[in-house]
Write an enzyme that holds these catalytic residues in place. Structure first.
Site, mmCIF file in Angstrom:
data_model
loop_
_atom_site.group_PDB
_atom_site.id
_atom_site.type_symbol
_atom_site.label_atom_id
_atom_site.label_comp_id
_atom_site.label_asym_id
_atom_site.label_seq_id
_atom_site.Cartn_x
_atom_site.Cartn_y
_atom_site.Cartn_z
ATOM 1 N N ASN A 12 25.137 106.931 71.592
ATOM 2 C CA ASN A 12 26.293 107.065 70.698
ATOM 3 C C ASN A 12 27.125 108.231 71.219
ATOM 4 O OD1 ASN A 12 28.083 107.489 68.629
ATOM 5 N ND2 ASN A 12 26.540 108.061 67.088
ATOM 6 N N LYS A 14 29.806 109.332 70.191
ATOM 7 C CA LYS A 14 30.564 110.002 69.118
ATOM 8 C C LYS A 14 32.004 110.225 69.601
ATOM 9 C CE LYS A 14 26.300 111.741 67.218
ATOM 10 N NZ LYS A 14 25.553 112.762 66.520
ATOM 11 N N HIS A 98 26.621 105.507 59.938
ATOM 12 C CA HIS A 98 26.171 106.784 60.516
ATOM 13 C C HIS A 98 26.434 107.912 59.527
ATOM 14 C CE1 HIS A 98 25.577 110.189 63.120
ATOM 15 N NE2 HIS A 98 25.011 109.380 63.989
ATOM 16 N N GLU A 100 27.308 110.875 59.855
ATOM 17 C CA GLU A 100 28.510 111.686 60.086
ATOM 18 C C GLU A 100 29.738 111.031 59.465
ATOM 19 O OE1 GLU A 100 28.201 112.182 64.324
ATOM 20 O OE2 GLU A 100 26.519 113.548 64.040
ATOM 21 N N GLU A 170 17.475 107.785 61.263
ATOM 22 C CA GLU A 170 18.060 109.031 61.761
ATOM 23 C C GLU A 170 18.034 110.061 60.645
ATOM 24 O OE1 GLU A 170 21.023 108.996 65.245
ATOM 25 O OE2 GLU A 170 22.132 108.537 63.445
ATOM 26 N N GLY A 176 21.632 116.520 65.944
ATOM 27 C CA GLY A 176 22.351 117.684 66.464
ATOM 28 C C GLY A 176 21.536 118.965 66.375
ATOM 29 N N SER A 214 18.100 114.156 67.939
ATOM 30 C CA SER A 214 17.584 115.062 68.965
ATOM 31 C C SER A 214 16.632 114.385 69.953
ATOM 32 C CB SER A 214 16.916 116.282 68.325
ATOM 33 O OG SER A 214 17.885 117.027 67.620
HETATM 34 P P1 13P Z 1 21.796 113.846 68.724
HETATM 35 O O1 13P Z 1 20.969 112.998 69.662
HETATM 36 O O2 13P Z 1 22.851 114.621 69.414
HETATM 37 O O3 13P Z 1 20.923 114.662 67.820
HETATM 38 O O4 13P Z 1 22.599 112.821 67.780
HETATM 39 C C1 13P Z 1 21.896 111.812 67.177
HETATM 40 C C2 13P Z 1 22.833 110.838 66.596
HETATM 41 O O5 13P Z 1 23.498 111.131 65.609
HETATM 42 C C3 13P Z 1 22.959 109.524 67.252
HETATM 43 O O6 13P Z 1 23.646 108.614 66.462
#
Ligand code: 13P
Length: 254
Positions: A12, A14, A98, A100, A170, A176, A214
């Site tokens: 992803n 982002k 997601h 976020e 997740e 993050g 992570s």
């Molecule tokens: P990280 O791998 O940077 O922790 O992000 C995970 C994520 O949100 C994938 O969708």
């Protein structure tokens, strides 16, 4: 338990990347990952780069997709992007729900369910993200939270809609950060999710569960070896060609 033939690796991106960065990154991935035919690899790019992903990755073993979709098929929805537009670029997979997006844009479970349905209607794979925040984990209500996120889809469309889809566990507190959830936490939640969805499936249409939060080259193999984990969803690691390669290389040997 029966061993699955292909592990899943999804990146992803982002809101990262540029034409110049992607040009290098996609071409390097293309070269470095081309021997991993025992993996199902997908890169979810920002919308403006779908055409670039299609141009560079067509014919390779890397699929592409994106990170959100409109719940409506078309119409006066300024700023939205429909499933058919995404499908026009031969995308295979779309992320929905997601955390976020849920936090920043107040996405409701009903919205997410409608988006999930829209992706299925267009013969793409929905990747539904579920997971609890730290307070919810500490209060011990993580399963209740995840059940609510999944139940809206089950109630609106029935369990068969999950056939051939992917659910990503997740935990929000692991995204993050610098450490993933523990194998025990992940195994329990994956088992819980599988029981909740409980479909009568064949090899081709079963629901796959991946872990995200992570994921890196050091922990990816261990994460994929957890009972019930069919693959990984990575954020930061998907932006680094070497890290992406190391993750695929490790998992391909399981
Ligand atoms: P990280 O791998 O940077 O922790 O992000 C995970 C994520 O949100 C994938 O969708």
């Amino acid at each position: 338990m029966k061993k699955k033939s292909k592990k899943i690796v999804i990146g992803n991106m982002k809101m990262h990347g540029s034409l110049a960065f992607n040009e290098d990154h996609f071409k390097n991935l293309l070269q470095k990952l081309n021997t991993f035919n025992n993996l199902e690899i997908t890169l979810c790019v920002p919308y403006p780069y779908l055409f670039q992903a299609q141009k560079i990755l067509t014919g390779s073993n890397i699929n592409w997709g994106c990170q959100n979709v409109a719940k409506e098929p078309e119409g006066p929805y300024t700023g939205e992007v429909s499933a058919s537009m995404i499908k026009d670029f031969q995308s295979k997979l779309i992320i929905v729900g997601h955390s976020e997006r849920n936090t920043a844009y107040c996405e409701s479970d009903e919205n997410i369910a409608e988006k999930f349905n829209m992706i299925k209607k267009h013969n793409m794979t929905p990747l539904l993200c579920v997971g609890e925040n730290l307070n919810e984990r500490e209060a011990g209500i993580m399963e209740k939270v995840v059940a609510e996120q999944i139940k809206t889809i089950l109630d609106m469309y029935g369990s068969d809609i999950f056939k051939g889809s992917i659910v990503a566990y997740e935990p929000i507190w692991a995204i993050g950060s610098d450490s993933a959830a523990s194998p025990n936490q992940i195994e329990k939640m994956c088992d819980f999710i599988k029981q909740l969805i409980n479909i009568n499936s064949t090899d081709n249409d079963e629901v796959n569960i991946v872990y995200g939060g992570s994921v890196n080259a050091k922990n990816a193999v261990q994460l994929c070896e957890i009972n019930g984990v069919d693959g990984v969803l990575m954020g930061r690691s998907s932006l680094n060609t070497n890290e992406f390669y190391e993750i695929c290389n490790g998992i391909s040997k399981i």
